[in-house]
Each structure stands twice: as structure tokens, then as C-alpha cells.
Design an enzyme around this catalytic site. Structure first.
Site, PDB file in Angstrom:
ATOM      1  N   ASP A  32       0.833  -1.208   0.000  1.00 17.49           N
ATOM      2  CA  ASP A  32       0.000   0.000   0.000  1.00 17.49           C
ATOM      3  C   ASP A  32       0.868   1.259   0.000  1.00 17.49           C
ATOM      4  O   ASP A  32       1.978   1.253   0.525  1.00 17.49           O
ATOM      5  CB  ASP A  32      -0.898  -0.025   1.246  1.00 17.49           C
TER       6      ASP A  32
ATOM      7  N   ASN B 124       1.327   3.475  -2.900  1.00 15.76           N
ATOM      8  CA  ASN B 124       1.864   3.972  -4.176  1.00 15.76           C
ATOM      9  C   ASN B 124       1.303   5.337  -4.532  1.00 15.76           C
ATOM     10  O   ASN B 124       2.027   6.208  -5.007  1.00 15.76           O
ATOM     11  CB  ASN B 124       1.499   3.014  -5.326  1.00 15.76           C
TER      12      ASN B 124
ATOM     13  N   ASN C 190     -10.831  -3.473  -6.223  1.00 21.20           N
ATOM     14  CA  ASN C 190     -10.088  -2.429  -6.942  1.00 21.20           C
ATOM     15  C   ASN C 190     -10.669  -2.116  -8.329  1.00 21.20           C
ATOM     16  O   ASN C 190     -10.337  -1.086  -8.923  1.00 21.20           O
ATOM     17  CB  ASN C 190      -8.600  -2.797  -7.087  1.00 21.20           C
TER      18      ASN C 190
ATOM     19  N   ARG D  92      -5.260  -2.659   8.610  1.00 18.08           N
ATOM     20  CA  ARG D  92      -6.360  -3.598   8.344  1.00 18.08           C
ATOM     21  C   ARG D  92      -5.910  -4.586   7.273  1.00 18.08           C
ATOM     22  O   ARG D  92      -4.904  -4.368   6.591  1.00 18.08           O
ATOM     23  CB  ARG D  92      -7.613  -2.845   7.899  1.00 18.08           C
ATOM     24  N   LEU D  93      -6.725  -5.650   7.115  1.00 18.02           N
ATOM     25  CA  LEU D  93      -6.352  -6.698   6.163  1.00 18.02           C
ATOM     26  C   LEU D  93      -6.970  -6.495   4.773  1.00 18.02           C
ATOM     27  O   LEU D  93      -6.494  -7.082   3.800  1.00 18.02           O
ATOM     28  CB  LEU D  93      -6.760  -8.079   6.689  1.00 18.02           C
TER      29      LEU D  93
ATOM     30  N   GLU E 144       1.190 -13.502  12.197  1.00 23.56           N
ATOM     31  CA  GLU E 144       1.658 -12.307  12.892  1.00 23.56           C
ATOM     32  C   GLU E 144       1.461 -11.123  11.942  1.00 23.56           C
ATOM     33  O   GLU E 144       1.707 -11.249  10.734  1.00 23.56           O
ATOM     34  CB  GLU E 144       3.155 -12.445  13.240  1.00 23.56           C
TER      35      GLU E 144
HETATM   36  C1  FPP Z   1      -2.005   0.343  -3.187  1.00 23.71           C
HETATM   37  O1  FPP Z   1      -1.603   1.669  -3.319  1.00 23.71           O
HETATM   38  C2  FPP Z   1      -1.474  -0.412  -4.278  1.00 23.71           C
HETATM   39  C3  FPP Z   1      -2.235  -1.019  -5.220  1.00 23.71           C
HETATM   40  C4  FPP Z   1      -3.699  -0.975  -5.247  1.00 23.71           C
HETATM   41  C5  FPP Z   1      -1.620  -1.737  -6.317  1.00 23.71           C
HETATM   42  C6  FPP Z   1      -0.348  -2.450  -6.038  1.00 23.71           C
HETATM   43  C7  FPP Z   1       0.388  -2.475  -7.280  1.00 23.71           C
HETATM   44  C8  FPP Z   1       1.728  -2.406  -7.424  1.00 23.71           C
HETATM   45  C9  FPP Z   1       2.673  -2.489  -6.314  1.00 23.71           C
HETATM   46  C10 FPP Z   1       2.354  -2.184  -8.716  1.00 23.71           C
HETATM   47  C11 FPP Z   1       1.768  -2.867  -9.859  1.00 23.71           C
HETATM   48  C12 FPP Z   1       2.185  -4.236  -9.932  1.00 23.71           C
HETATM   49  C13 FPP Z   1       1.489  -5.147 -10.598  1.00 23.71           C
HETATM   50  C14 FPP Z   1       1.968  -6.529 -10.655  1.00 23.71           C
HETATM   51  C15 FPP Z   1       0.254  -4.764 -11.264  1.00 23.71           C
HETATM   52  P1  FPP Z   1      -2.722   2.789  -3.283  1.00 23.71           P
HETATM   53  O2  FPP Z   1      -3.019   3.171  -4.679  1.00 23.71           O
HETATM   54  O3  FPP Z   1      -3.904   2.335  -2.498  1.00 23.71           O
HETATM   55  O4  FPP Z   1      -1.932   3.907  -2.549  1.00 23.71           O
HETATM   56  P2  FPP Z   1      -2.542   5.048  -1.625  1.00 23.71           P
HETATM   57  O5  FPP Z   1      -3.167   4.342  -0.442  1.00 23.71           O
HETATM   58  O6  FPP Z   1      -1.342   5.818  -1.254  1.00 23.71           O
HETATM   59  O7  FPP Z   1      -3.508   5.804  -2.461  1.00 23.71           O
END
Ligand code: FPP
Length: 233
Positions: A17, A19, A65, A187-188, A200
Site C-alpha cells: 500500500d 503507491n 479495486n 487492516r487486512l 503475525e
Molecule cells: C495500493 O496503493 C497499491 C495497489 C492498489 C496496487 C499495487 C500495485 C503495485 C505495487 C504495482 C503494480 C504491480 C502489478 C503486478 C500490477 P494505493 O493506490 O492504495 O496507494 P494510496 O493508499 O497511497 O492511495
């Protein structure tokens, strides 16, 4: 006396989480955060493998998502396709065994088949097993297992925890010993909700694109200090 974990966790699962926030902090589009987050996967897999972890599960896209803006969903699907097409060989060379958790039938075009081909190519590899959870949801997984049991007309007395576990996407894999969530939320989010019964949990405010060797080492060191009792005393 506190008995500590002496060996590394067999199975670690990570909710990647943060990105979006990583990108926003830099004034960049969210998708760039996902791109950088995606580029972080291979090096992190290497670090976990080097520390003796045998199974690593990464939560990349949940069944929920799909509700994100269309452009973000399309971008994540593009990143997944790019990973499969460009990184499968590298994973194979590194002896990584690839697996997928979740639905393949809702992925566009031939992406599902390309993922199946990557799994087939790496099936006999003996290094770390990397399970990518994409279009994965814990509740969905449980409902699907129940439907299979009903369809197969399994008598109730034949249903127990072990036989039920085998019908999940993770069937045959050990339950995660440690679940890490980056990005500060605690959270999960529908991730491995059956399998997490005795995992854990480790939460860190570090955003996924910044999660590297040092953070892995810290998480595993914290895990080593935990006392696991599995309901016993
Ligand atoms: C959560 O960050 C991340 C995701 C929903 C996607 C995870 C994806 C990757 C790590 C990269 C892509 C890799 C593949 C294999 C597709 P968020 O967008 O919820 O971040 P935020 O909480 O900061 O908004």
C-alpha cells in the site's frame, strides 16, 4: 520466558500500500506511483529469498479495486501485462516459482493465458515461490470454495478445515506466518482472511515504493521477537 522465533518465516504476505501517496508527495500522477511500486517487486523478492523466506505473496489488485477510476484500473492491468511479458524470464533465471491467486477470467485479452504460461514455465523452479494476488478477494475465495463443495456434492462429514483449505486459491501452500502492510493503514482489506487466522501482523508507515532491504530486515527482526502460541499457552 518469551520464546522467540528462531527461523525466518516460511511464508510472508505483503499488502503493498501507499503507491498513490508516494506519487502525490512528489506531485506525480498516481499511476507513476504504481509503476515505481511495480519496479520494487523484483528487488524485494530477492531480499526475502536471500533471508530464507520460501513463499512470498504480494497483494497487487483486489476484487474491490475494479471500482477505482477506469484509467487507474487500465494502468494497473498494463503494469501487470508488462510484468508478465518482461519479467517472467528474469524470475525464471532467478529460480523463482510463480503462482497466481485470484480470478484470471476477468483479465482482458489473453492476459490470463500469459499468466498461466508463466506459471507453467516456472513450475519446477526450486527457489522462492512468488504468489501474485491479482483480482483476489478473501471473501470471494471462500464463496468460490463453498460453491465447489456444493457442486461436487461433498457430504458434510467430509468437510473439515484441511479439506476446505485445499479448495482455496492457496490450496497446498502453508498459511502466512507474517503479513506485512506498508503505507500506515492497519487492516487486512479482504486479504487472506481465512489463512491469516494465526499470522503475525506487521504494519509500517513506509510507503510501498520505499520498502526495501532495510525495511524487510526490520520486519523480519520484529517477527523473530514474537511469541506464537496458536491458541495454546
Ligand atoms: C495500493 O496503493 C497499491 C495497489 C492498489 C496496487 C499495487 C500495485 C503495485 C505495487 C504495482 C503494480 C504491480 C502489478 C503486478 C500490477 P494505493 O493506490 O492504495 O496507494 P494510496 O493508499 O497511497 O492511495
Amino acid at each position: 520466558m518469551v520464546s522467540k522465533q528462531v527461523s525466518p518465516p516460511l511464508h510472508v504476505a505483503v499488502i503493498m500500500d501507499g503507491n498513490g501517496r508516494w506519487a502525490r508527495k512528489r506531485g506525480l500522477p498516481r499511476l507513476l506511483g504504481h509503476k515505481v511500486g511495480g519496479e520494487n517487486i523484483r528487488p524485494v523478492v530477492k531480499v526475502f529469498a536471500g533471508m530464507g523466506v520460501k513463499y512470498l505473496t504480494l497483494y497487487a489488485f483486489s476484487t474491490e479495486n475494479w471500482a477505482r477510476p477506469r484509467i487507474e484500473v487500465a494502468g494497473l492491468l498494463r503494469l501487470l501485462a508488462g510484468k508478465v511479458d518482461r519479467e517472467t524470464r528474469a524470475f525464471h533465471k532467478e529460480n523463482v516459482r510463480l503462482m497466481h491467486l485470484g480470478r484470471l477470467d476477468r483479465l482482458p485479452g489473453k492476459l490470463g493465458q500469459r499468466i498461466e504460461a508463466a506459471i507453467e514455465l516456472t513450475r519446477n523452479n526450486t527457489g522462492i515461490t512468488l504468489c501474485l494476488a491479482f483480482d483476489y478477494g478473501g471473501r470471494d475465495e471462500i464463496v468460490r470454495a463453498v460453491r465447489d463443495i456444493v457442486n461436487d456434492e461433498i457430504p458434510p462429514e467430509k468437510i473439515d478445515r484441511d479439506s476446505f483449505s485445499l479448495r482455496l486459491y492457496t490450496g497446498g501452500l502453508p498459511d502466512p506466518d507474517l503479513i506485512i502492510r506498508t503505507g500506515g493503514e492497519m487492516r487486512l482489506s479482504n486479504f487472506l482472511i481465512w489463512q491469516a487466522a494465526y499470522s503475525e501482523l506487521y504494519f509500517t508507515p513506509v510507503l510501498w515504493p520505499d520498502f526495501g532491504q532495510e525495511e524487510v530486515e526490520e520486519a523480519l527482526a520484529k517477527y523473530q521477537q514474537r511469541q506464537r502460541r496458536f491458541g495454546n499457552v
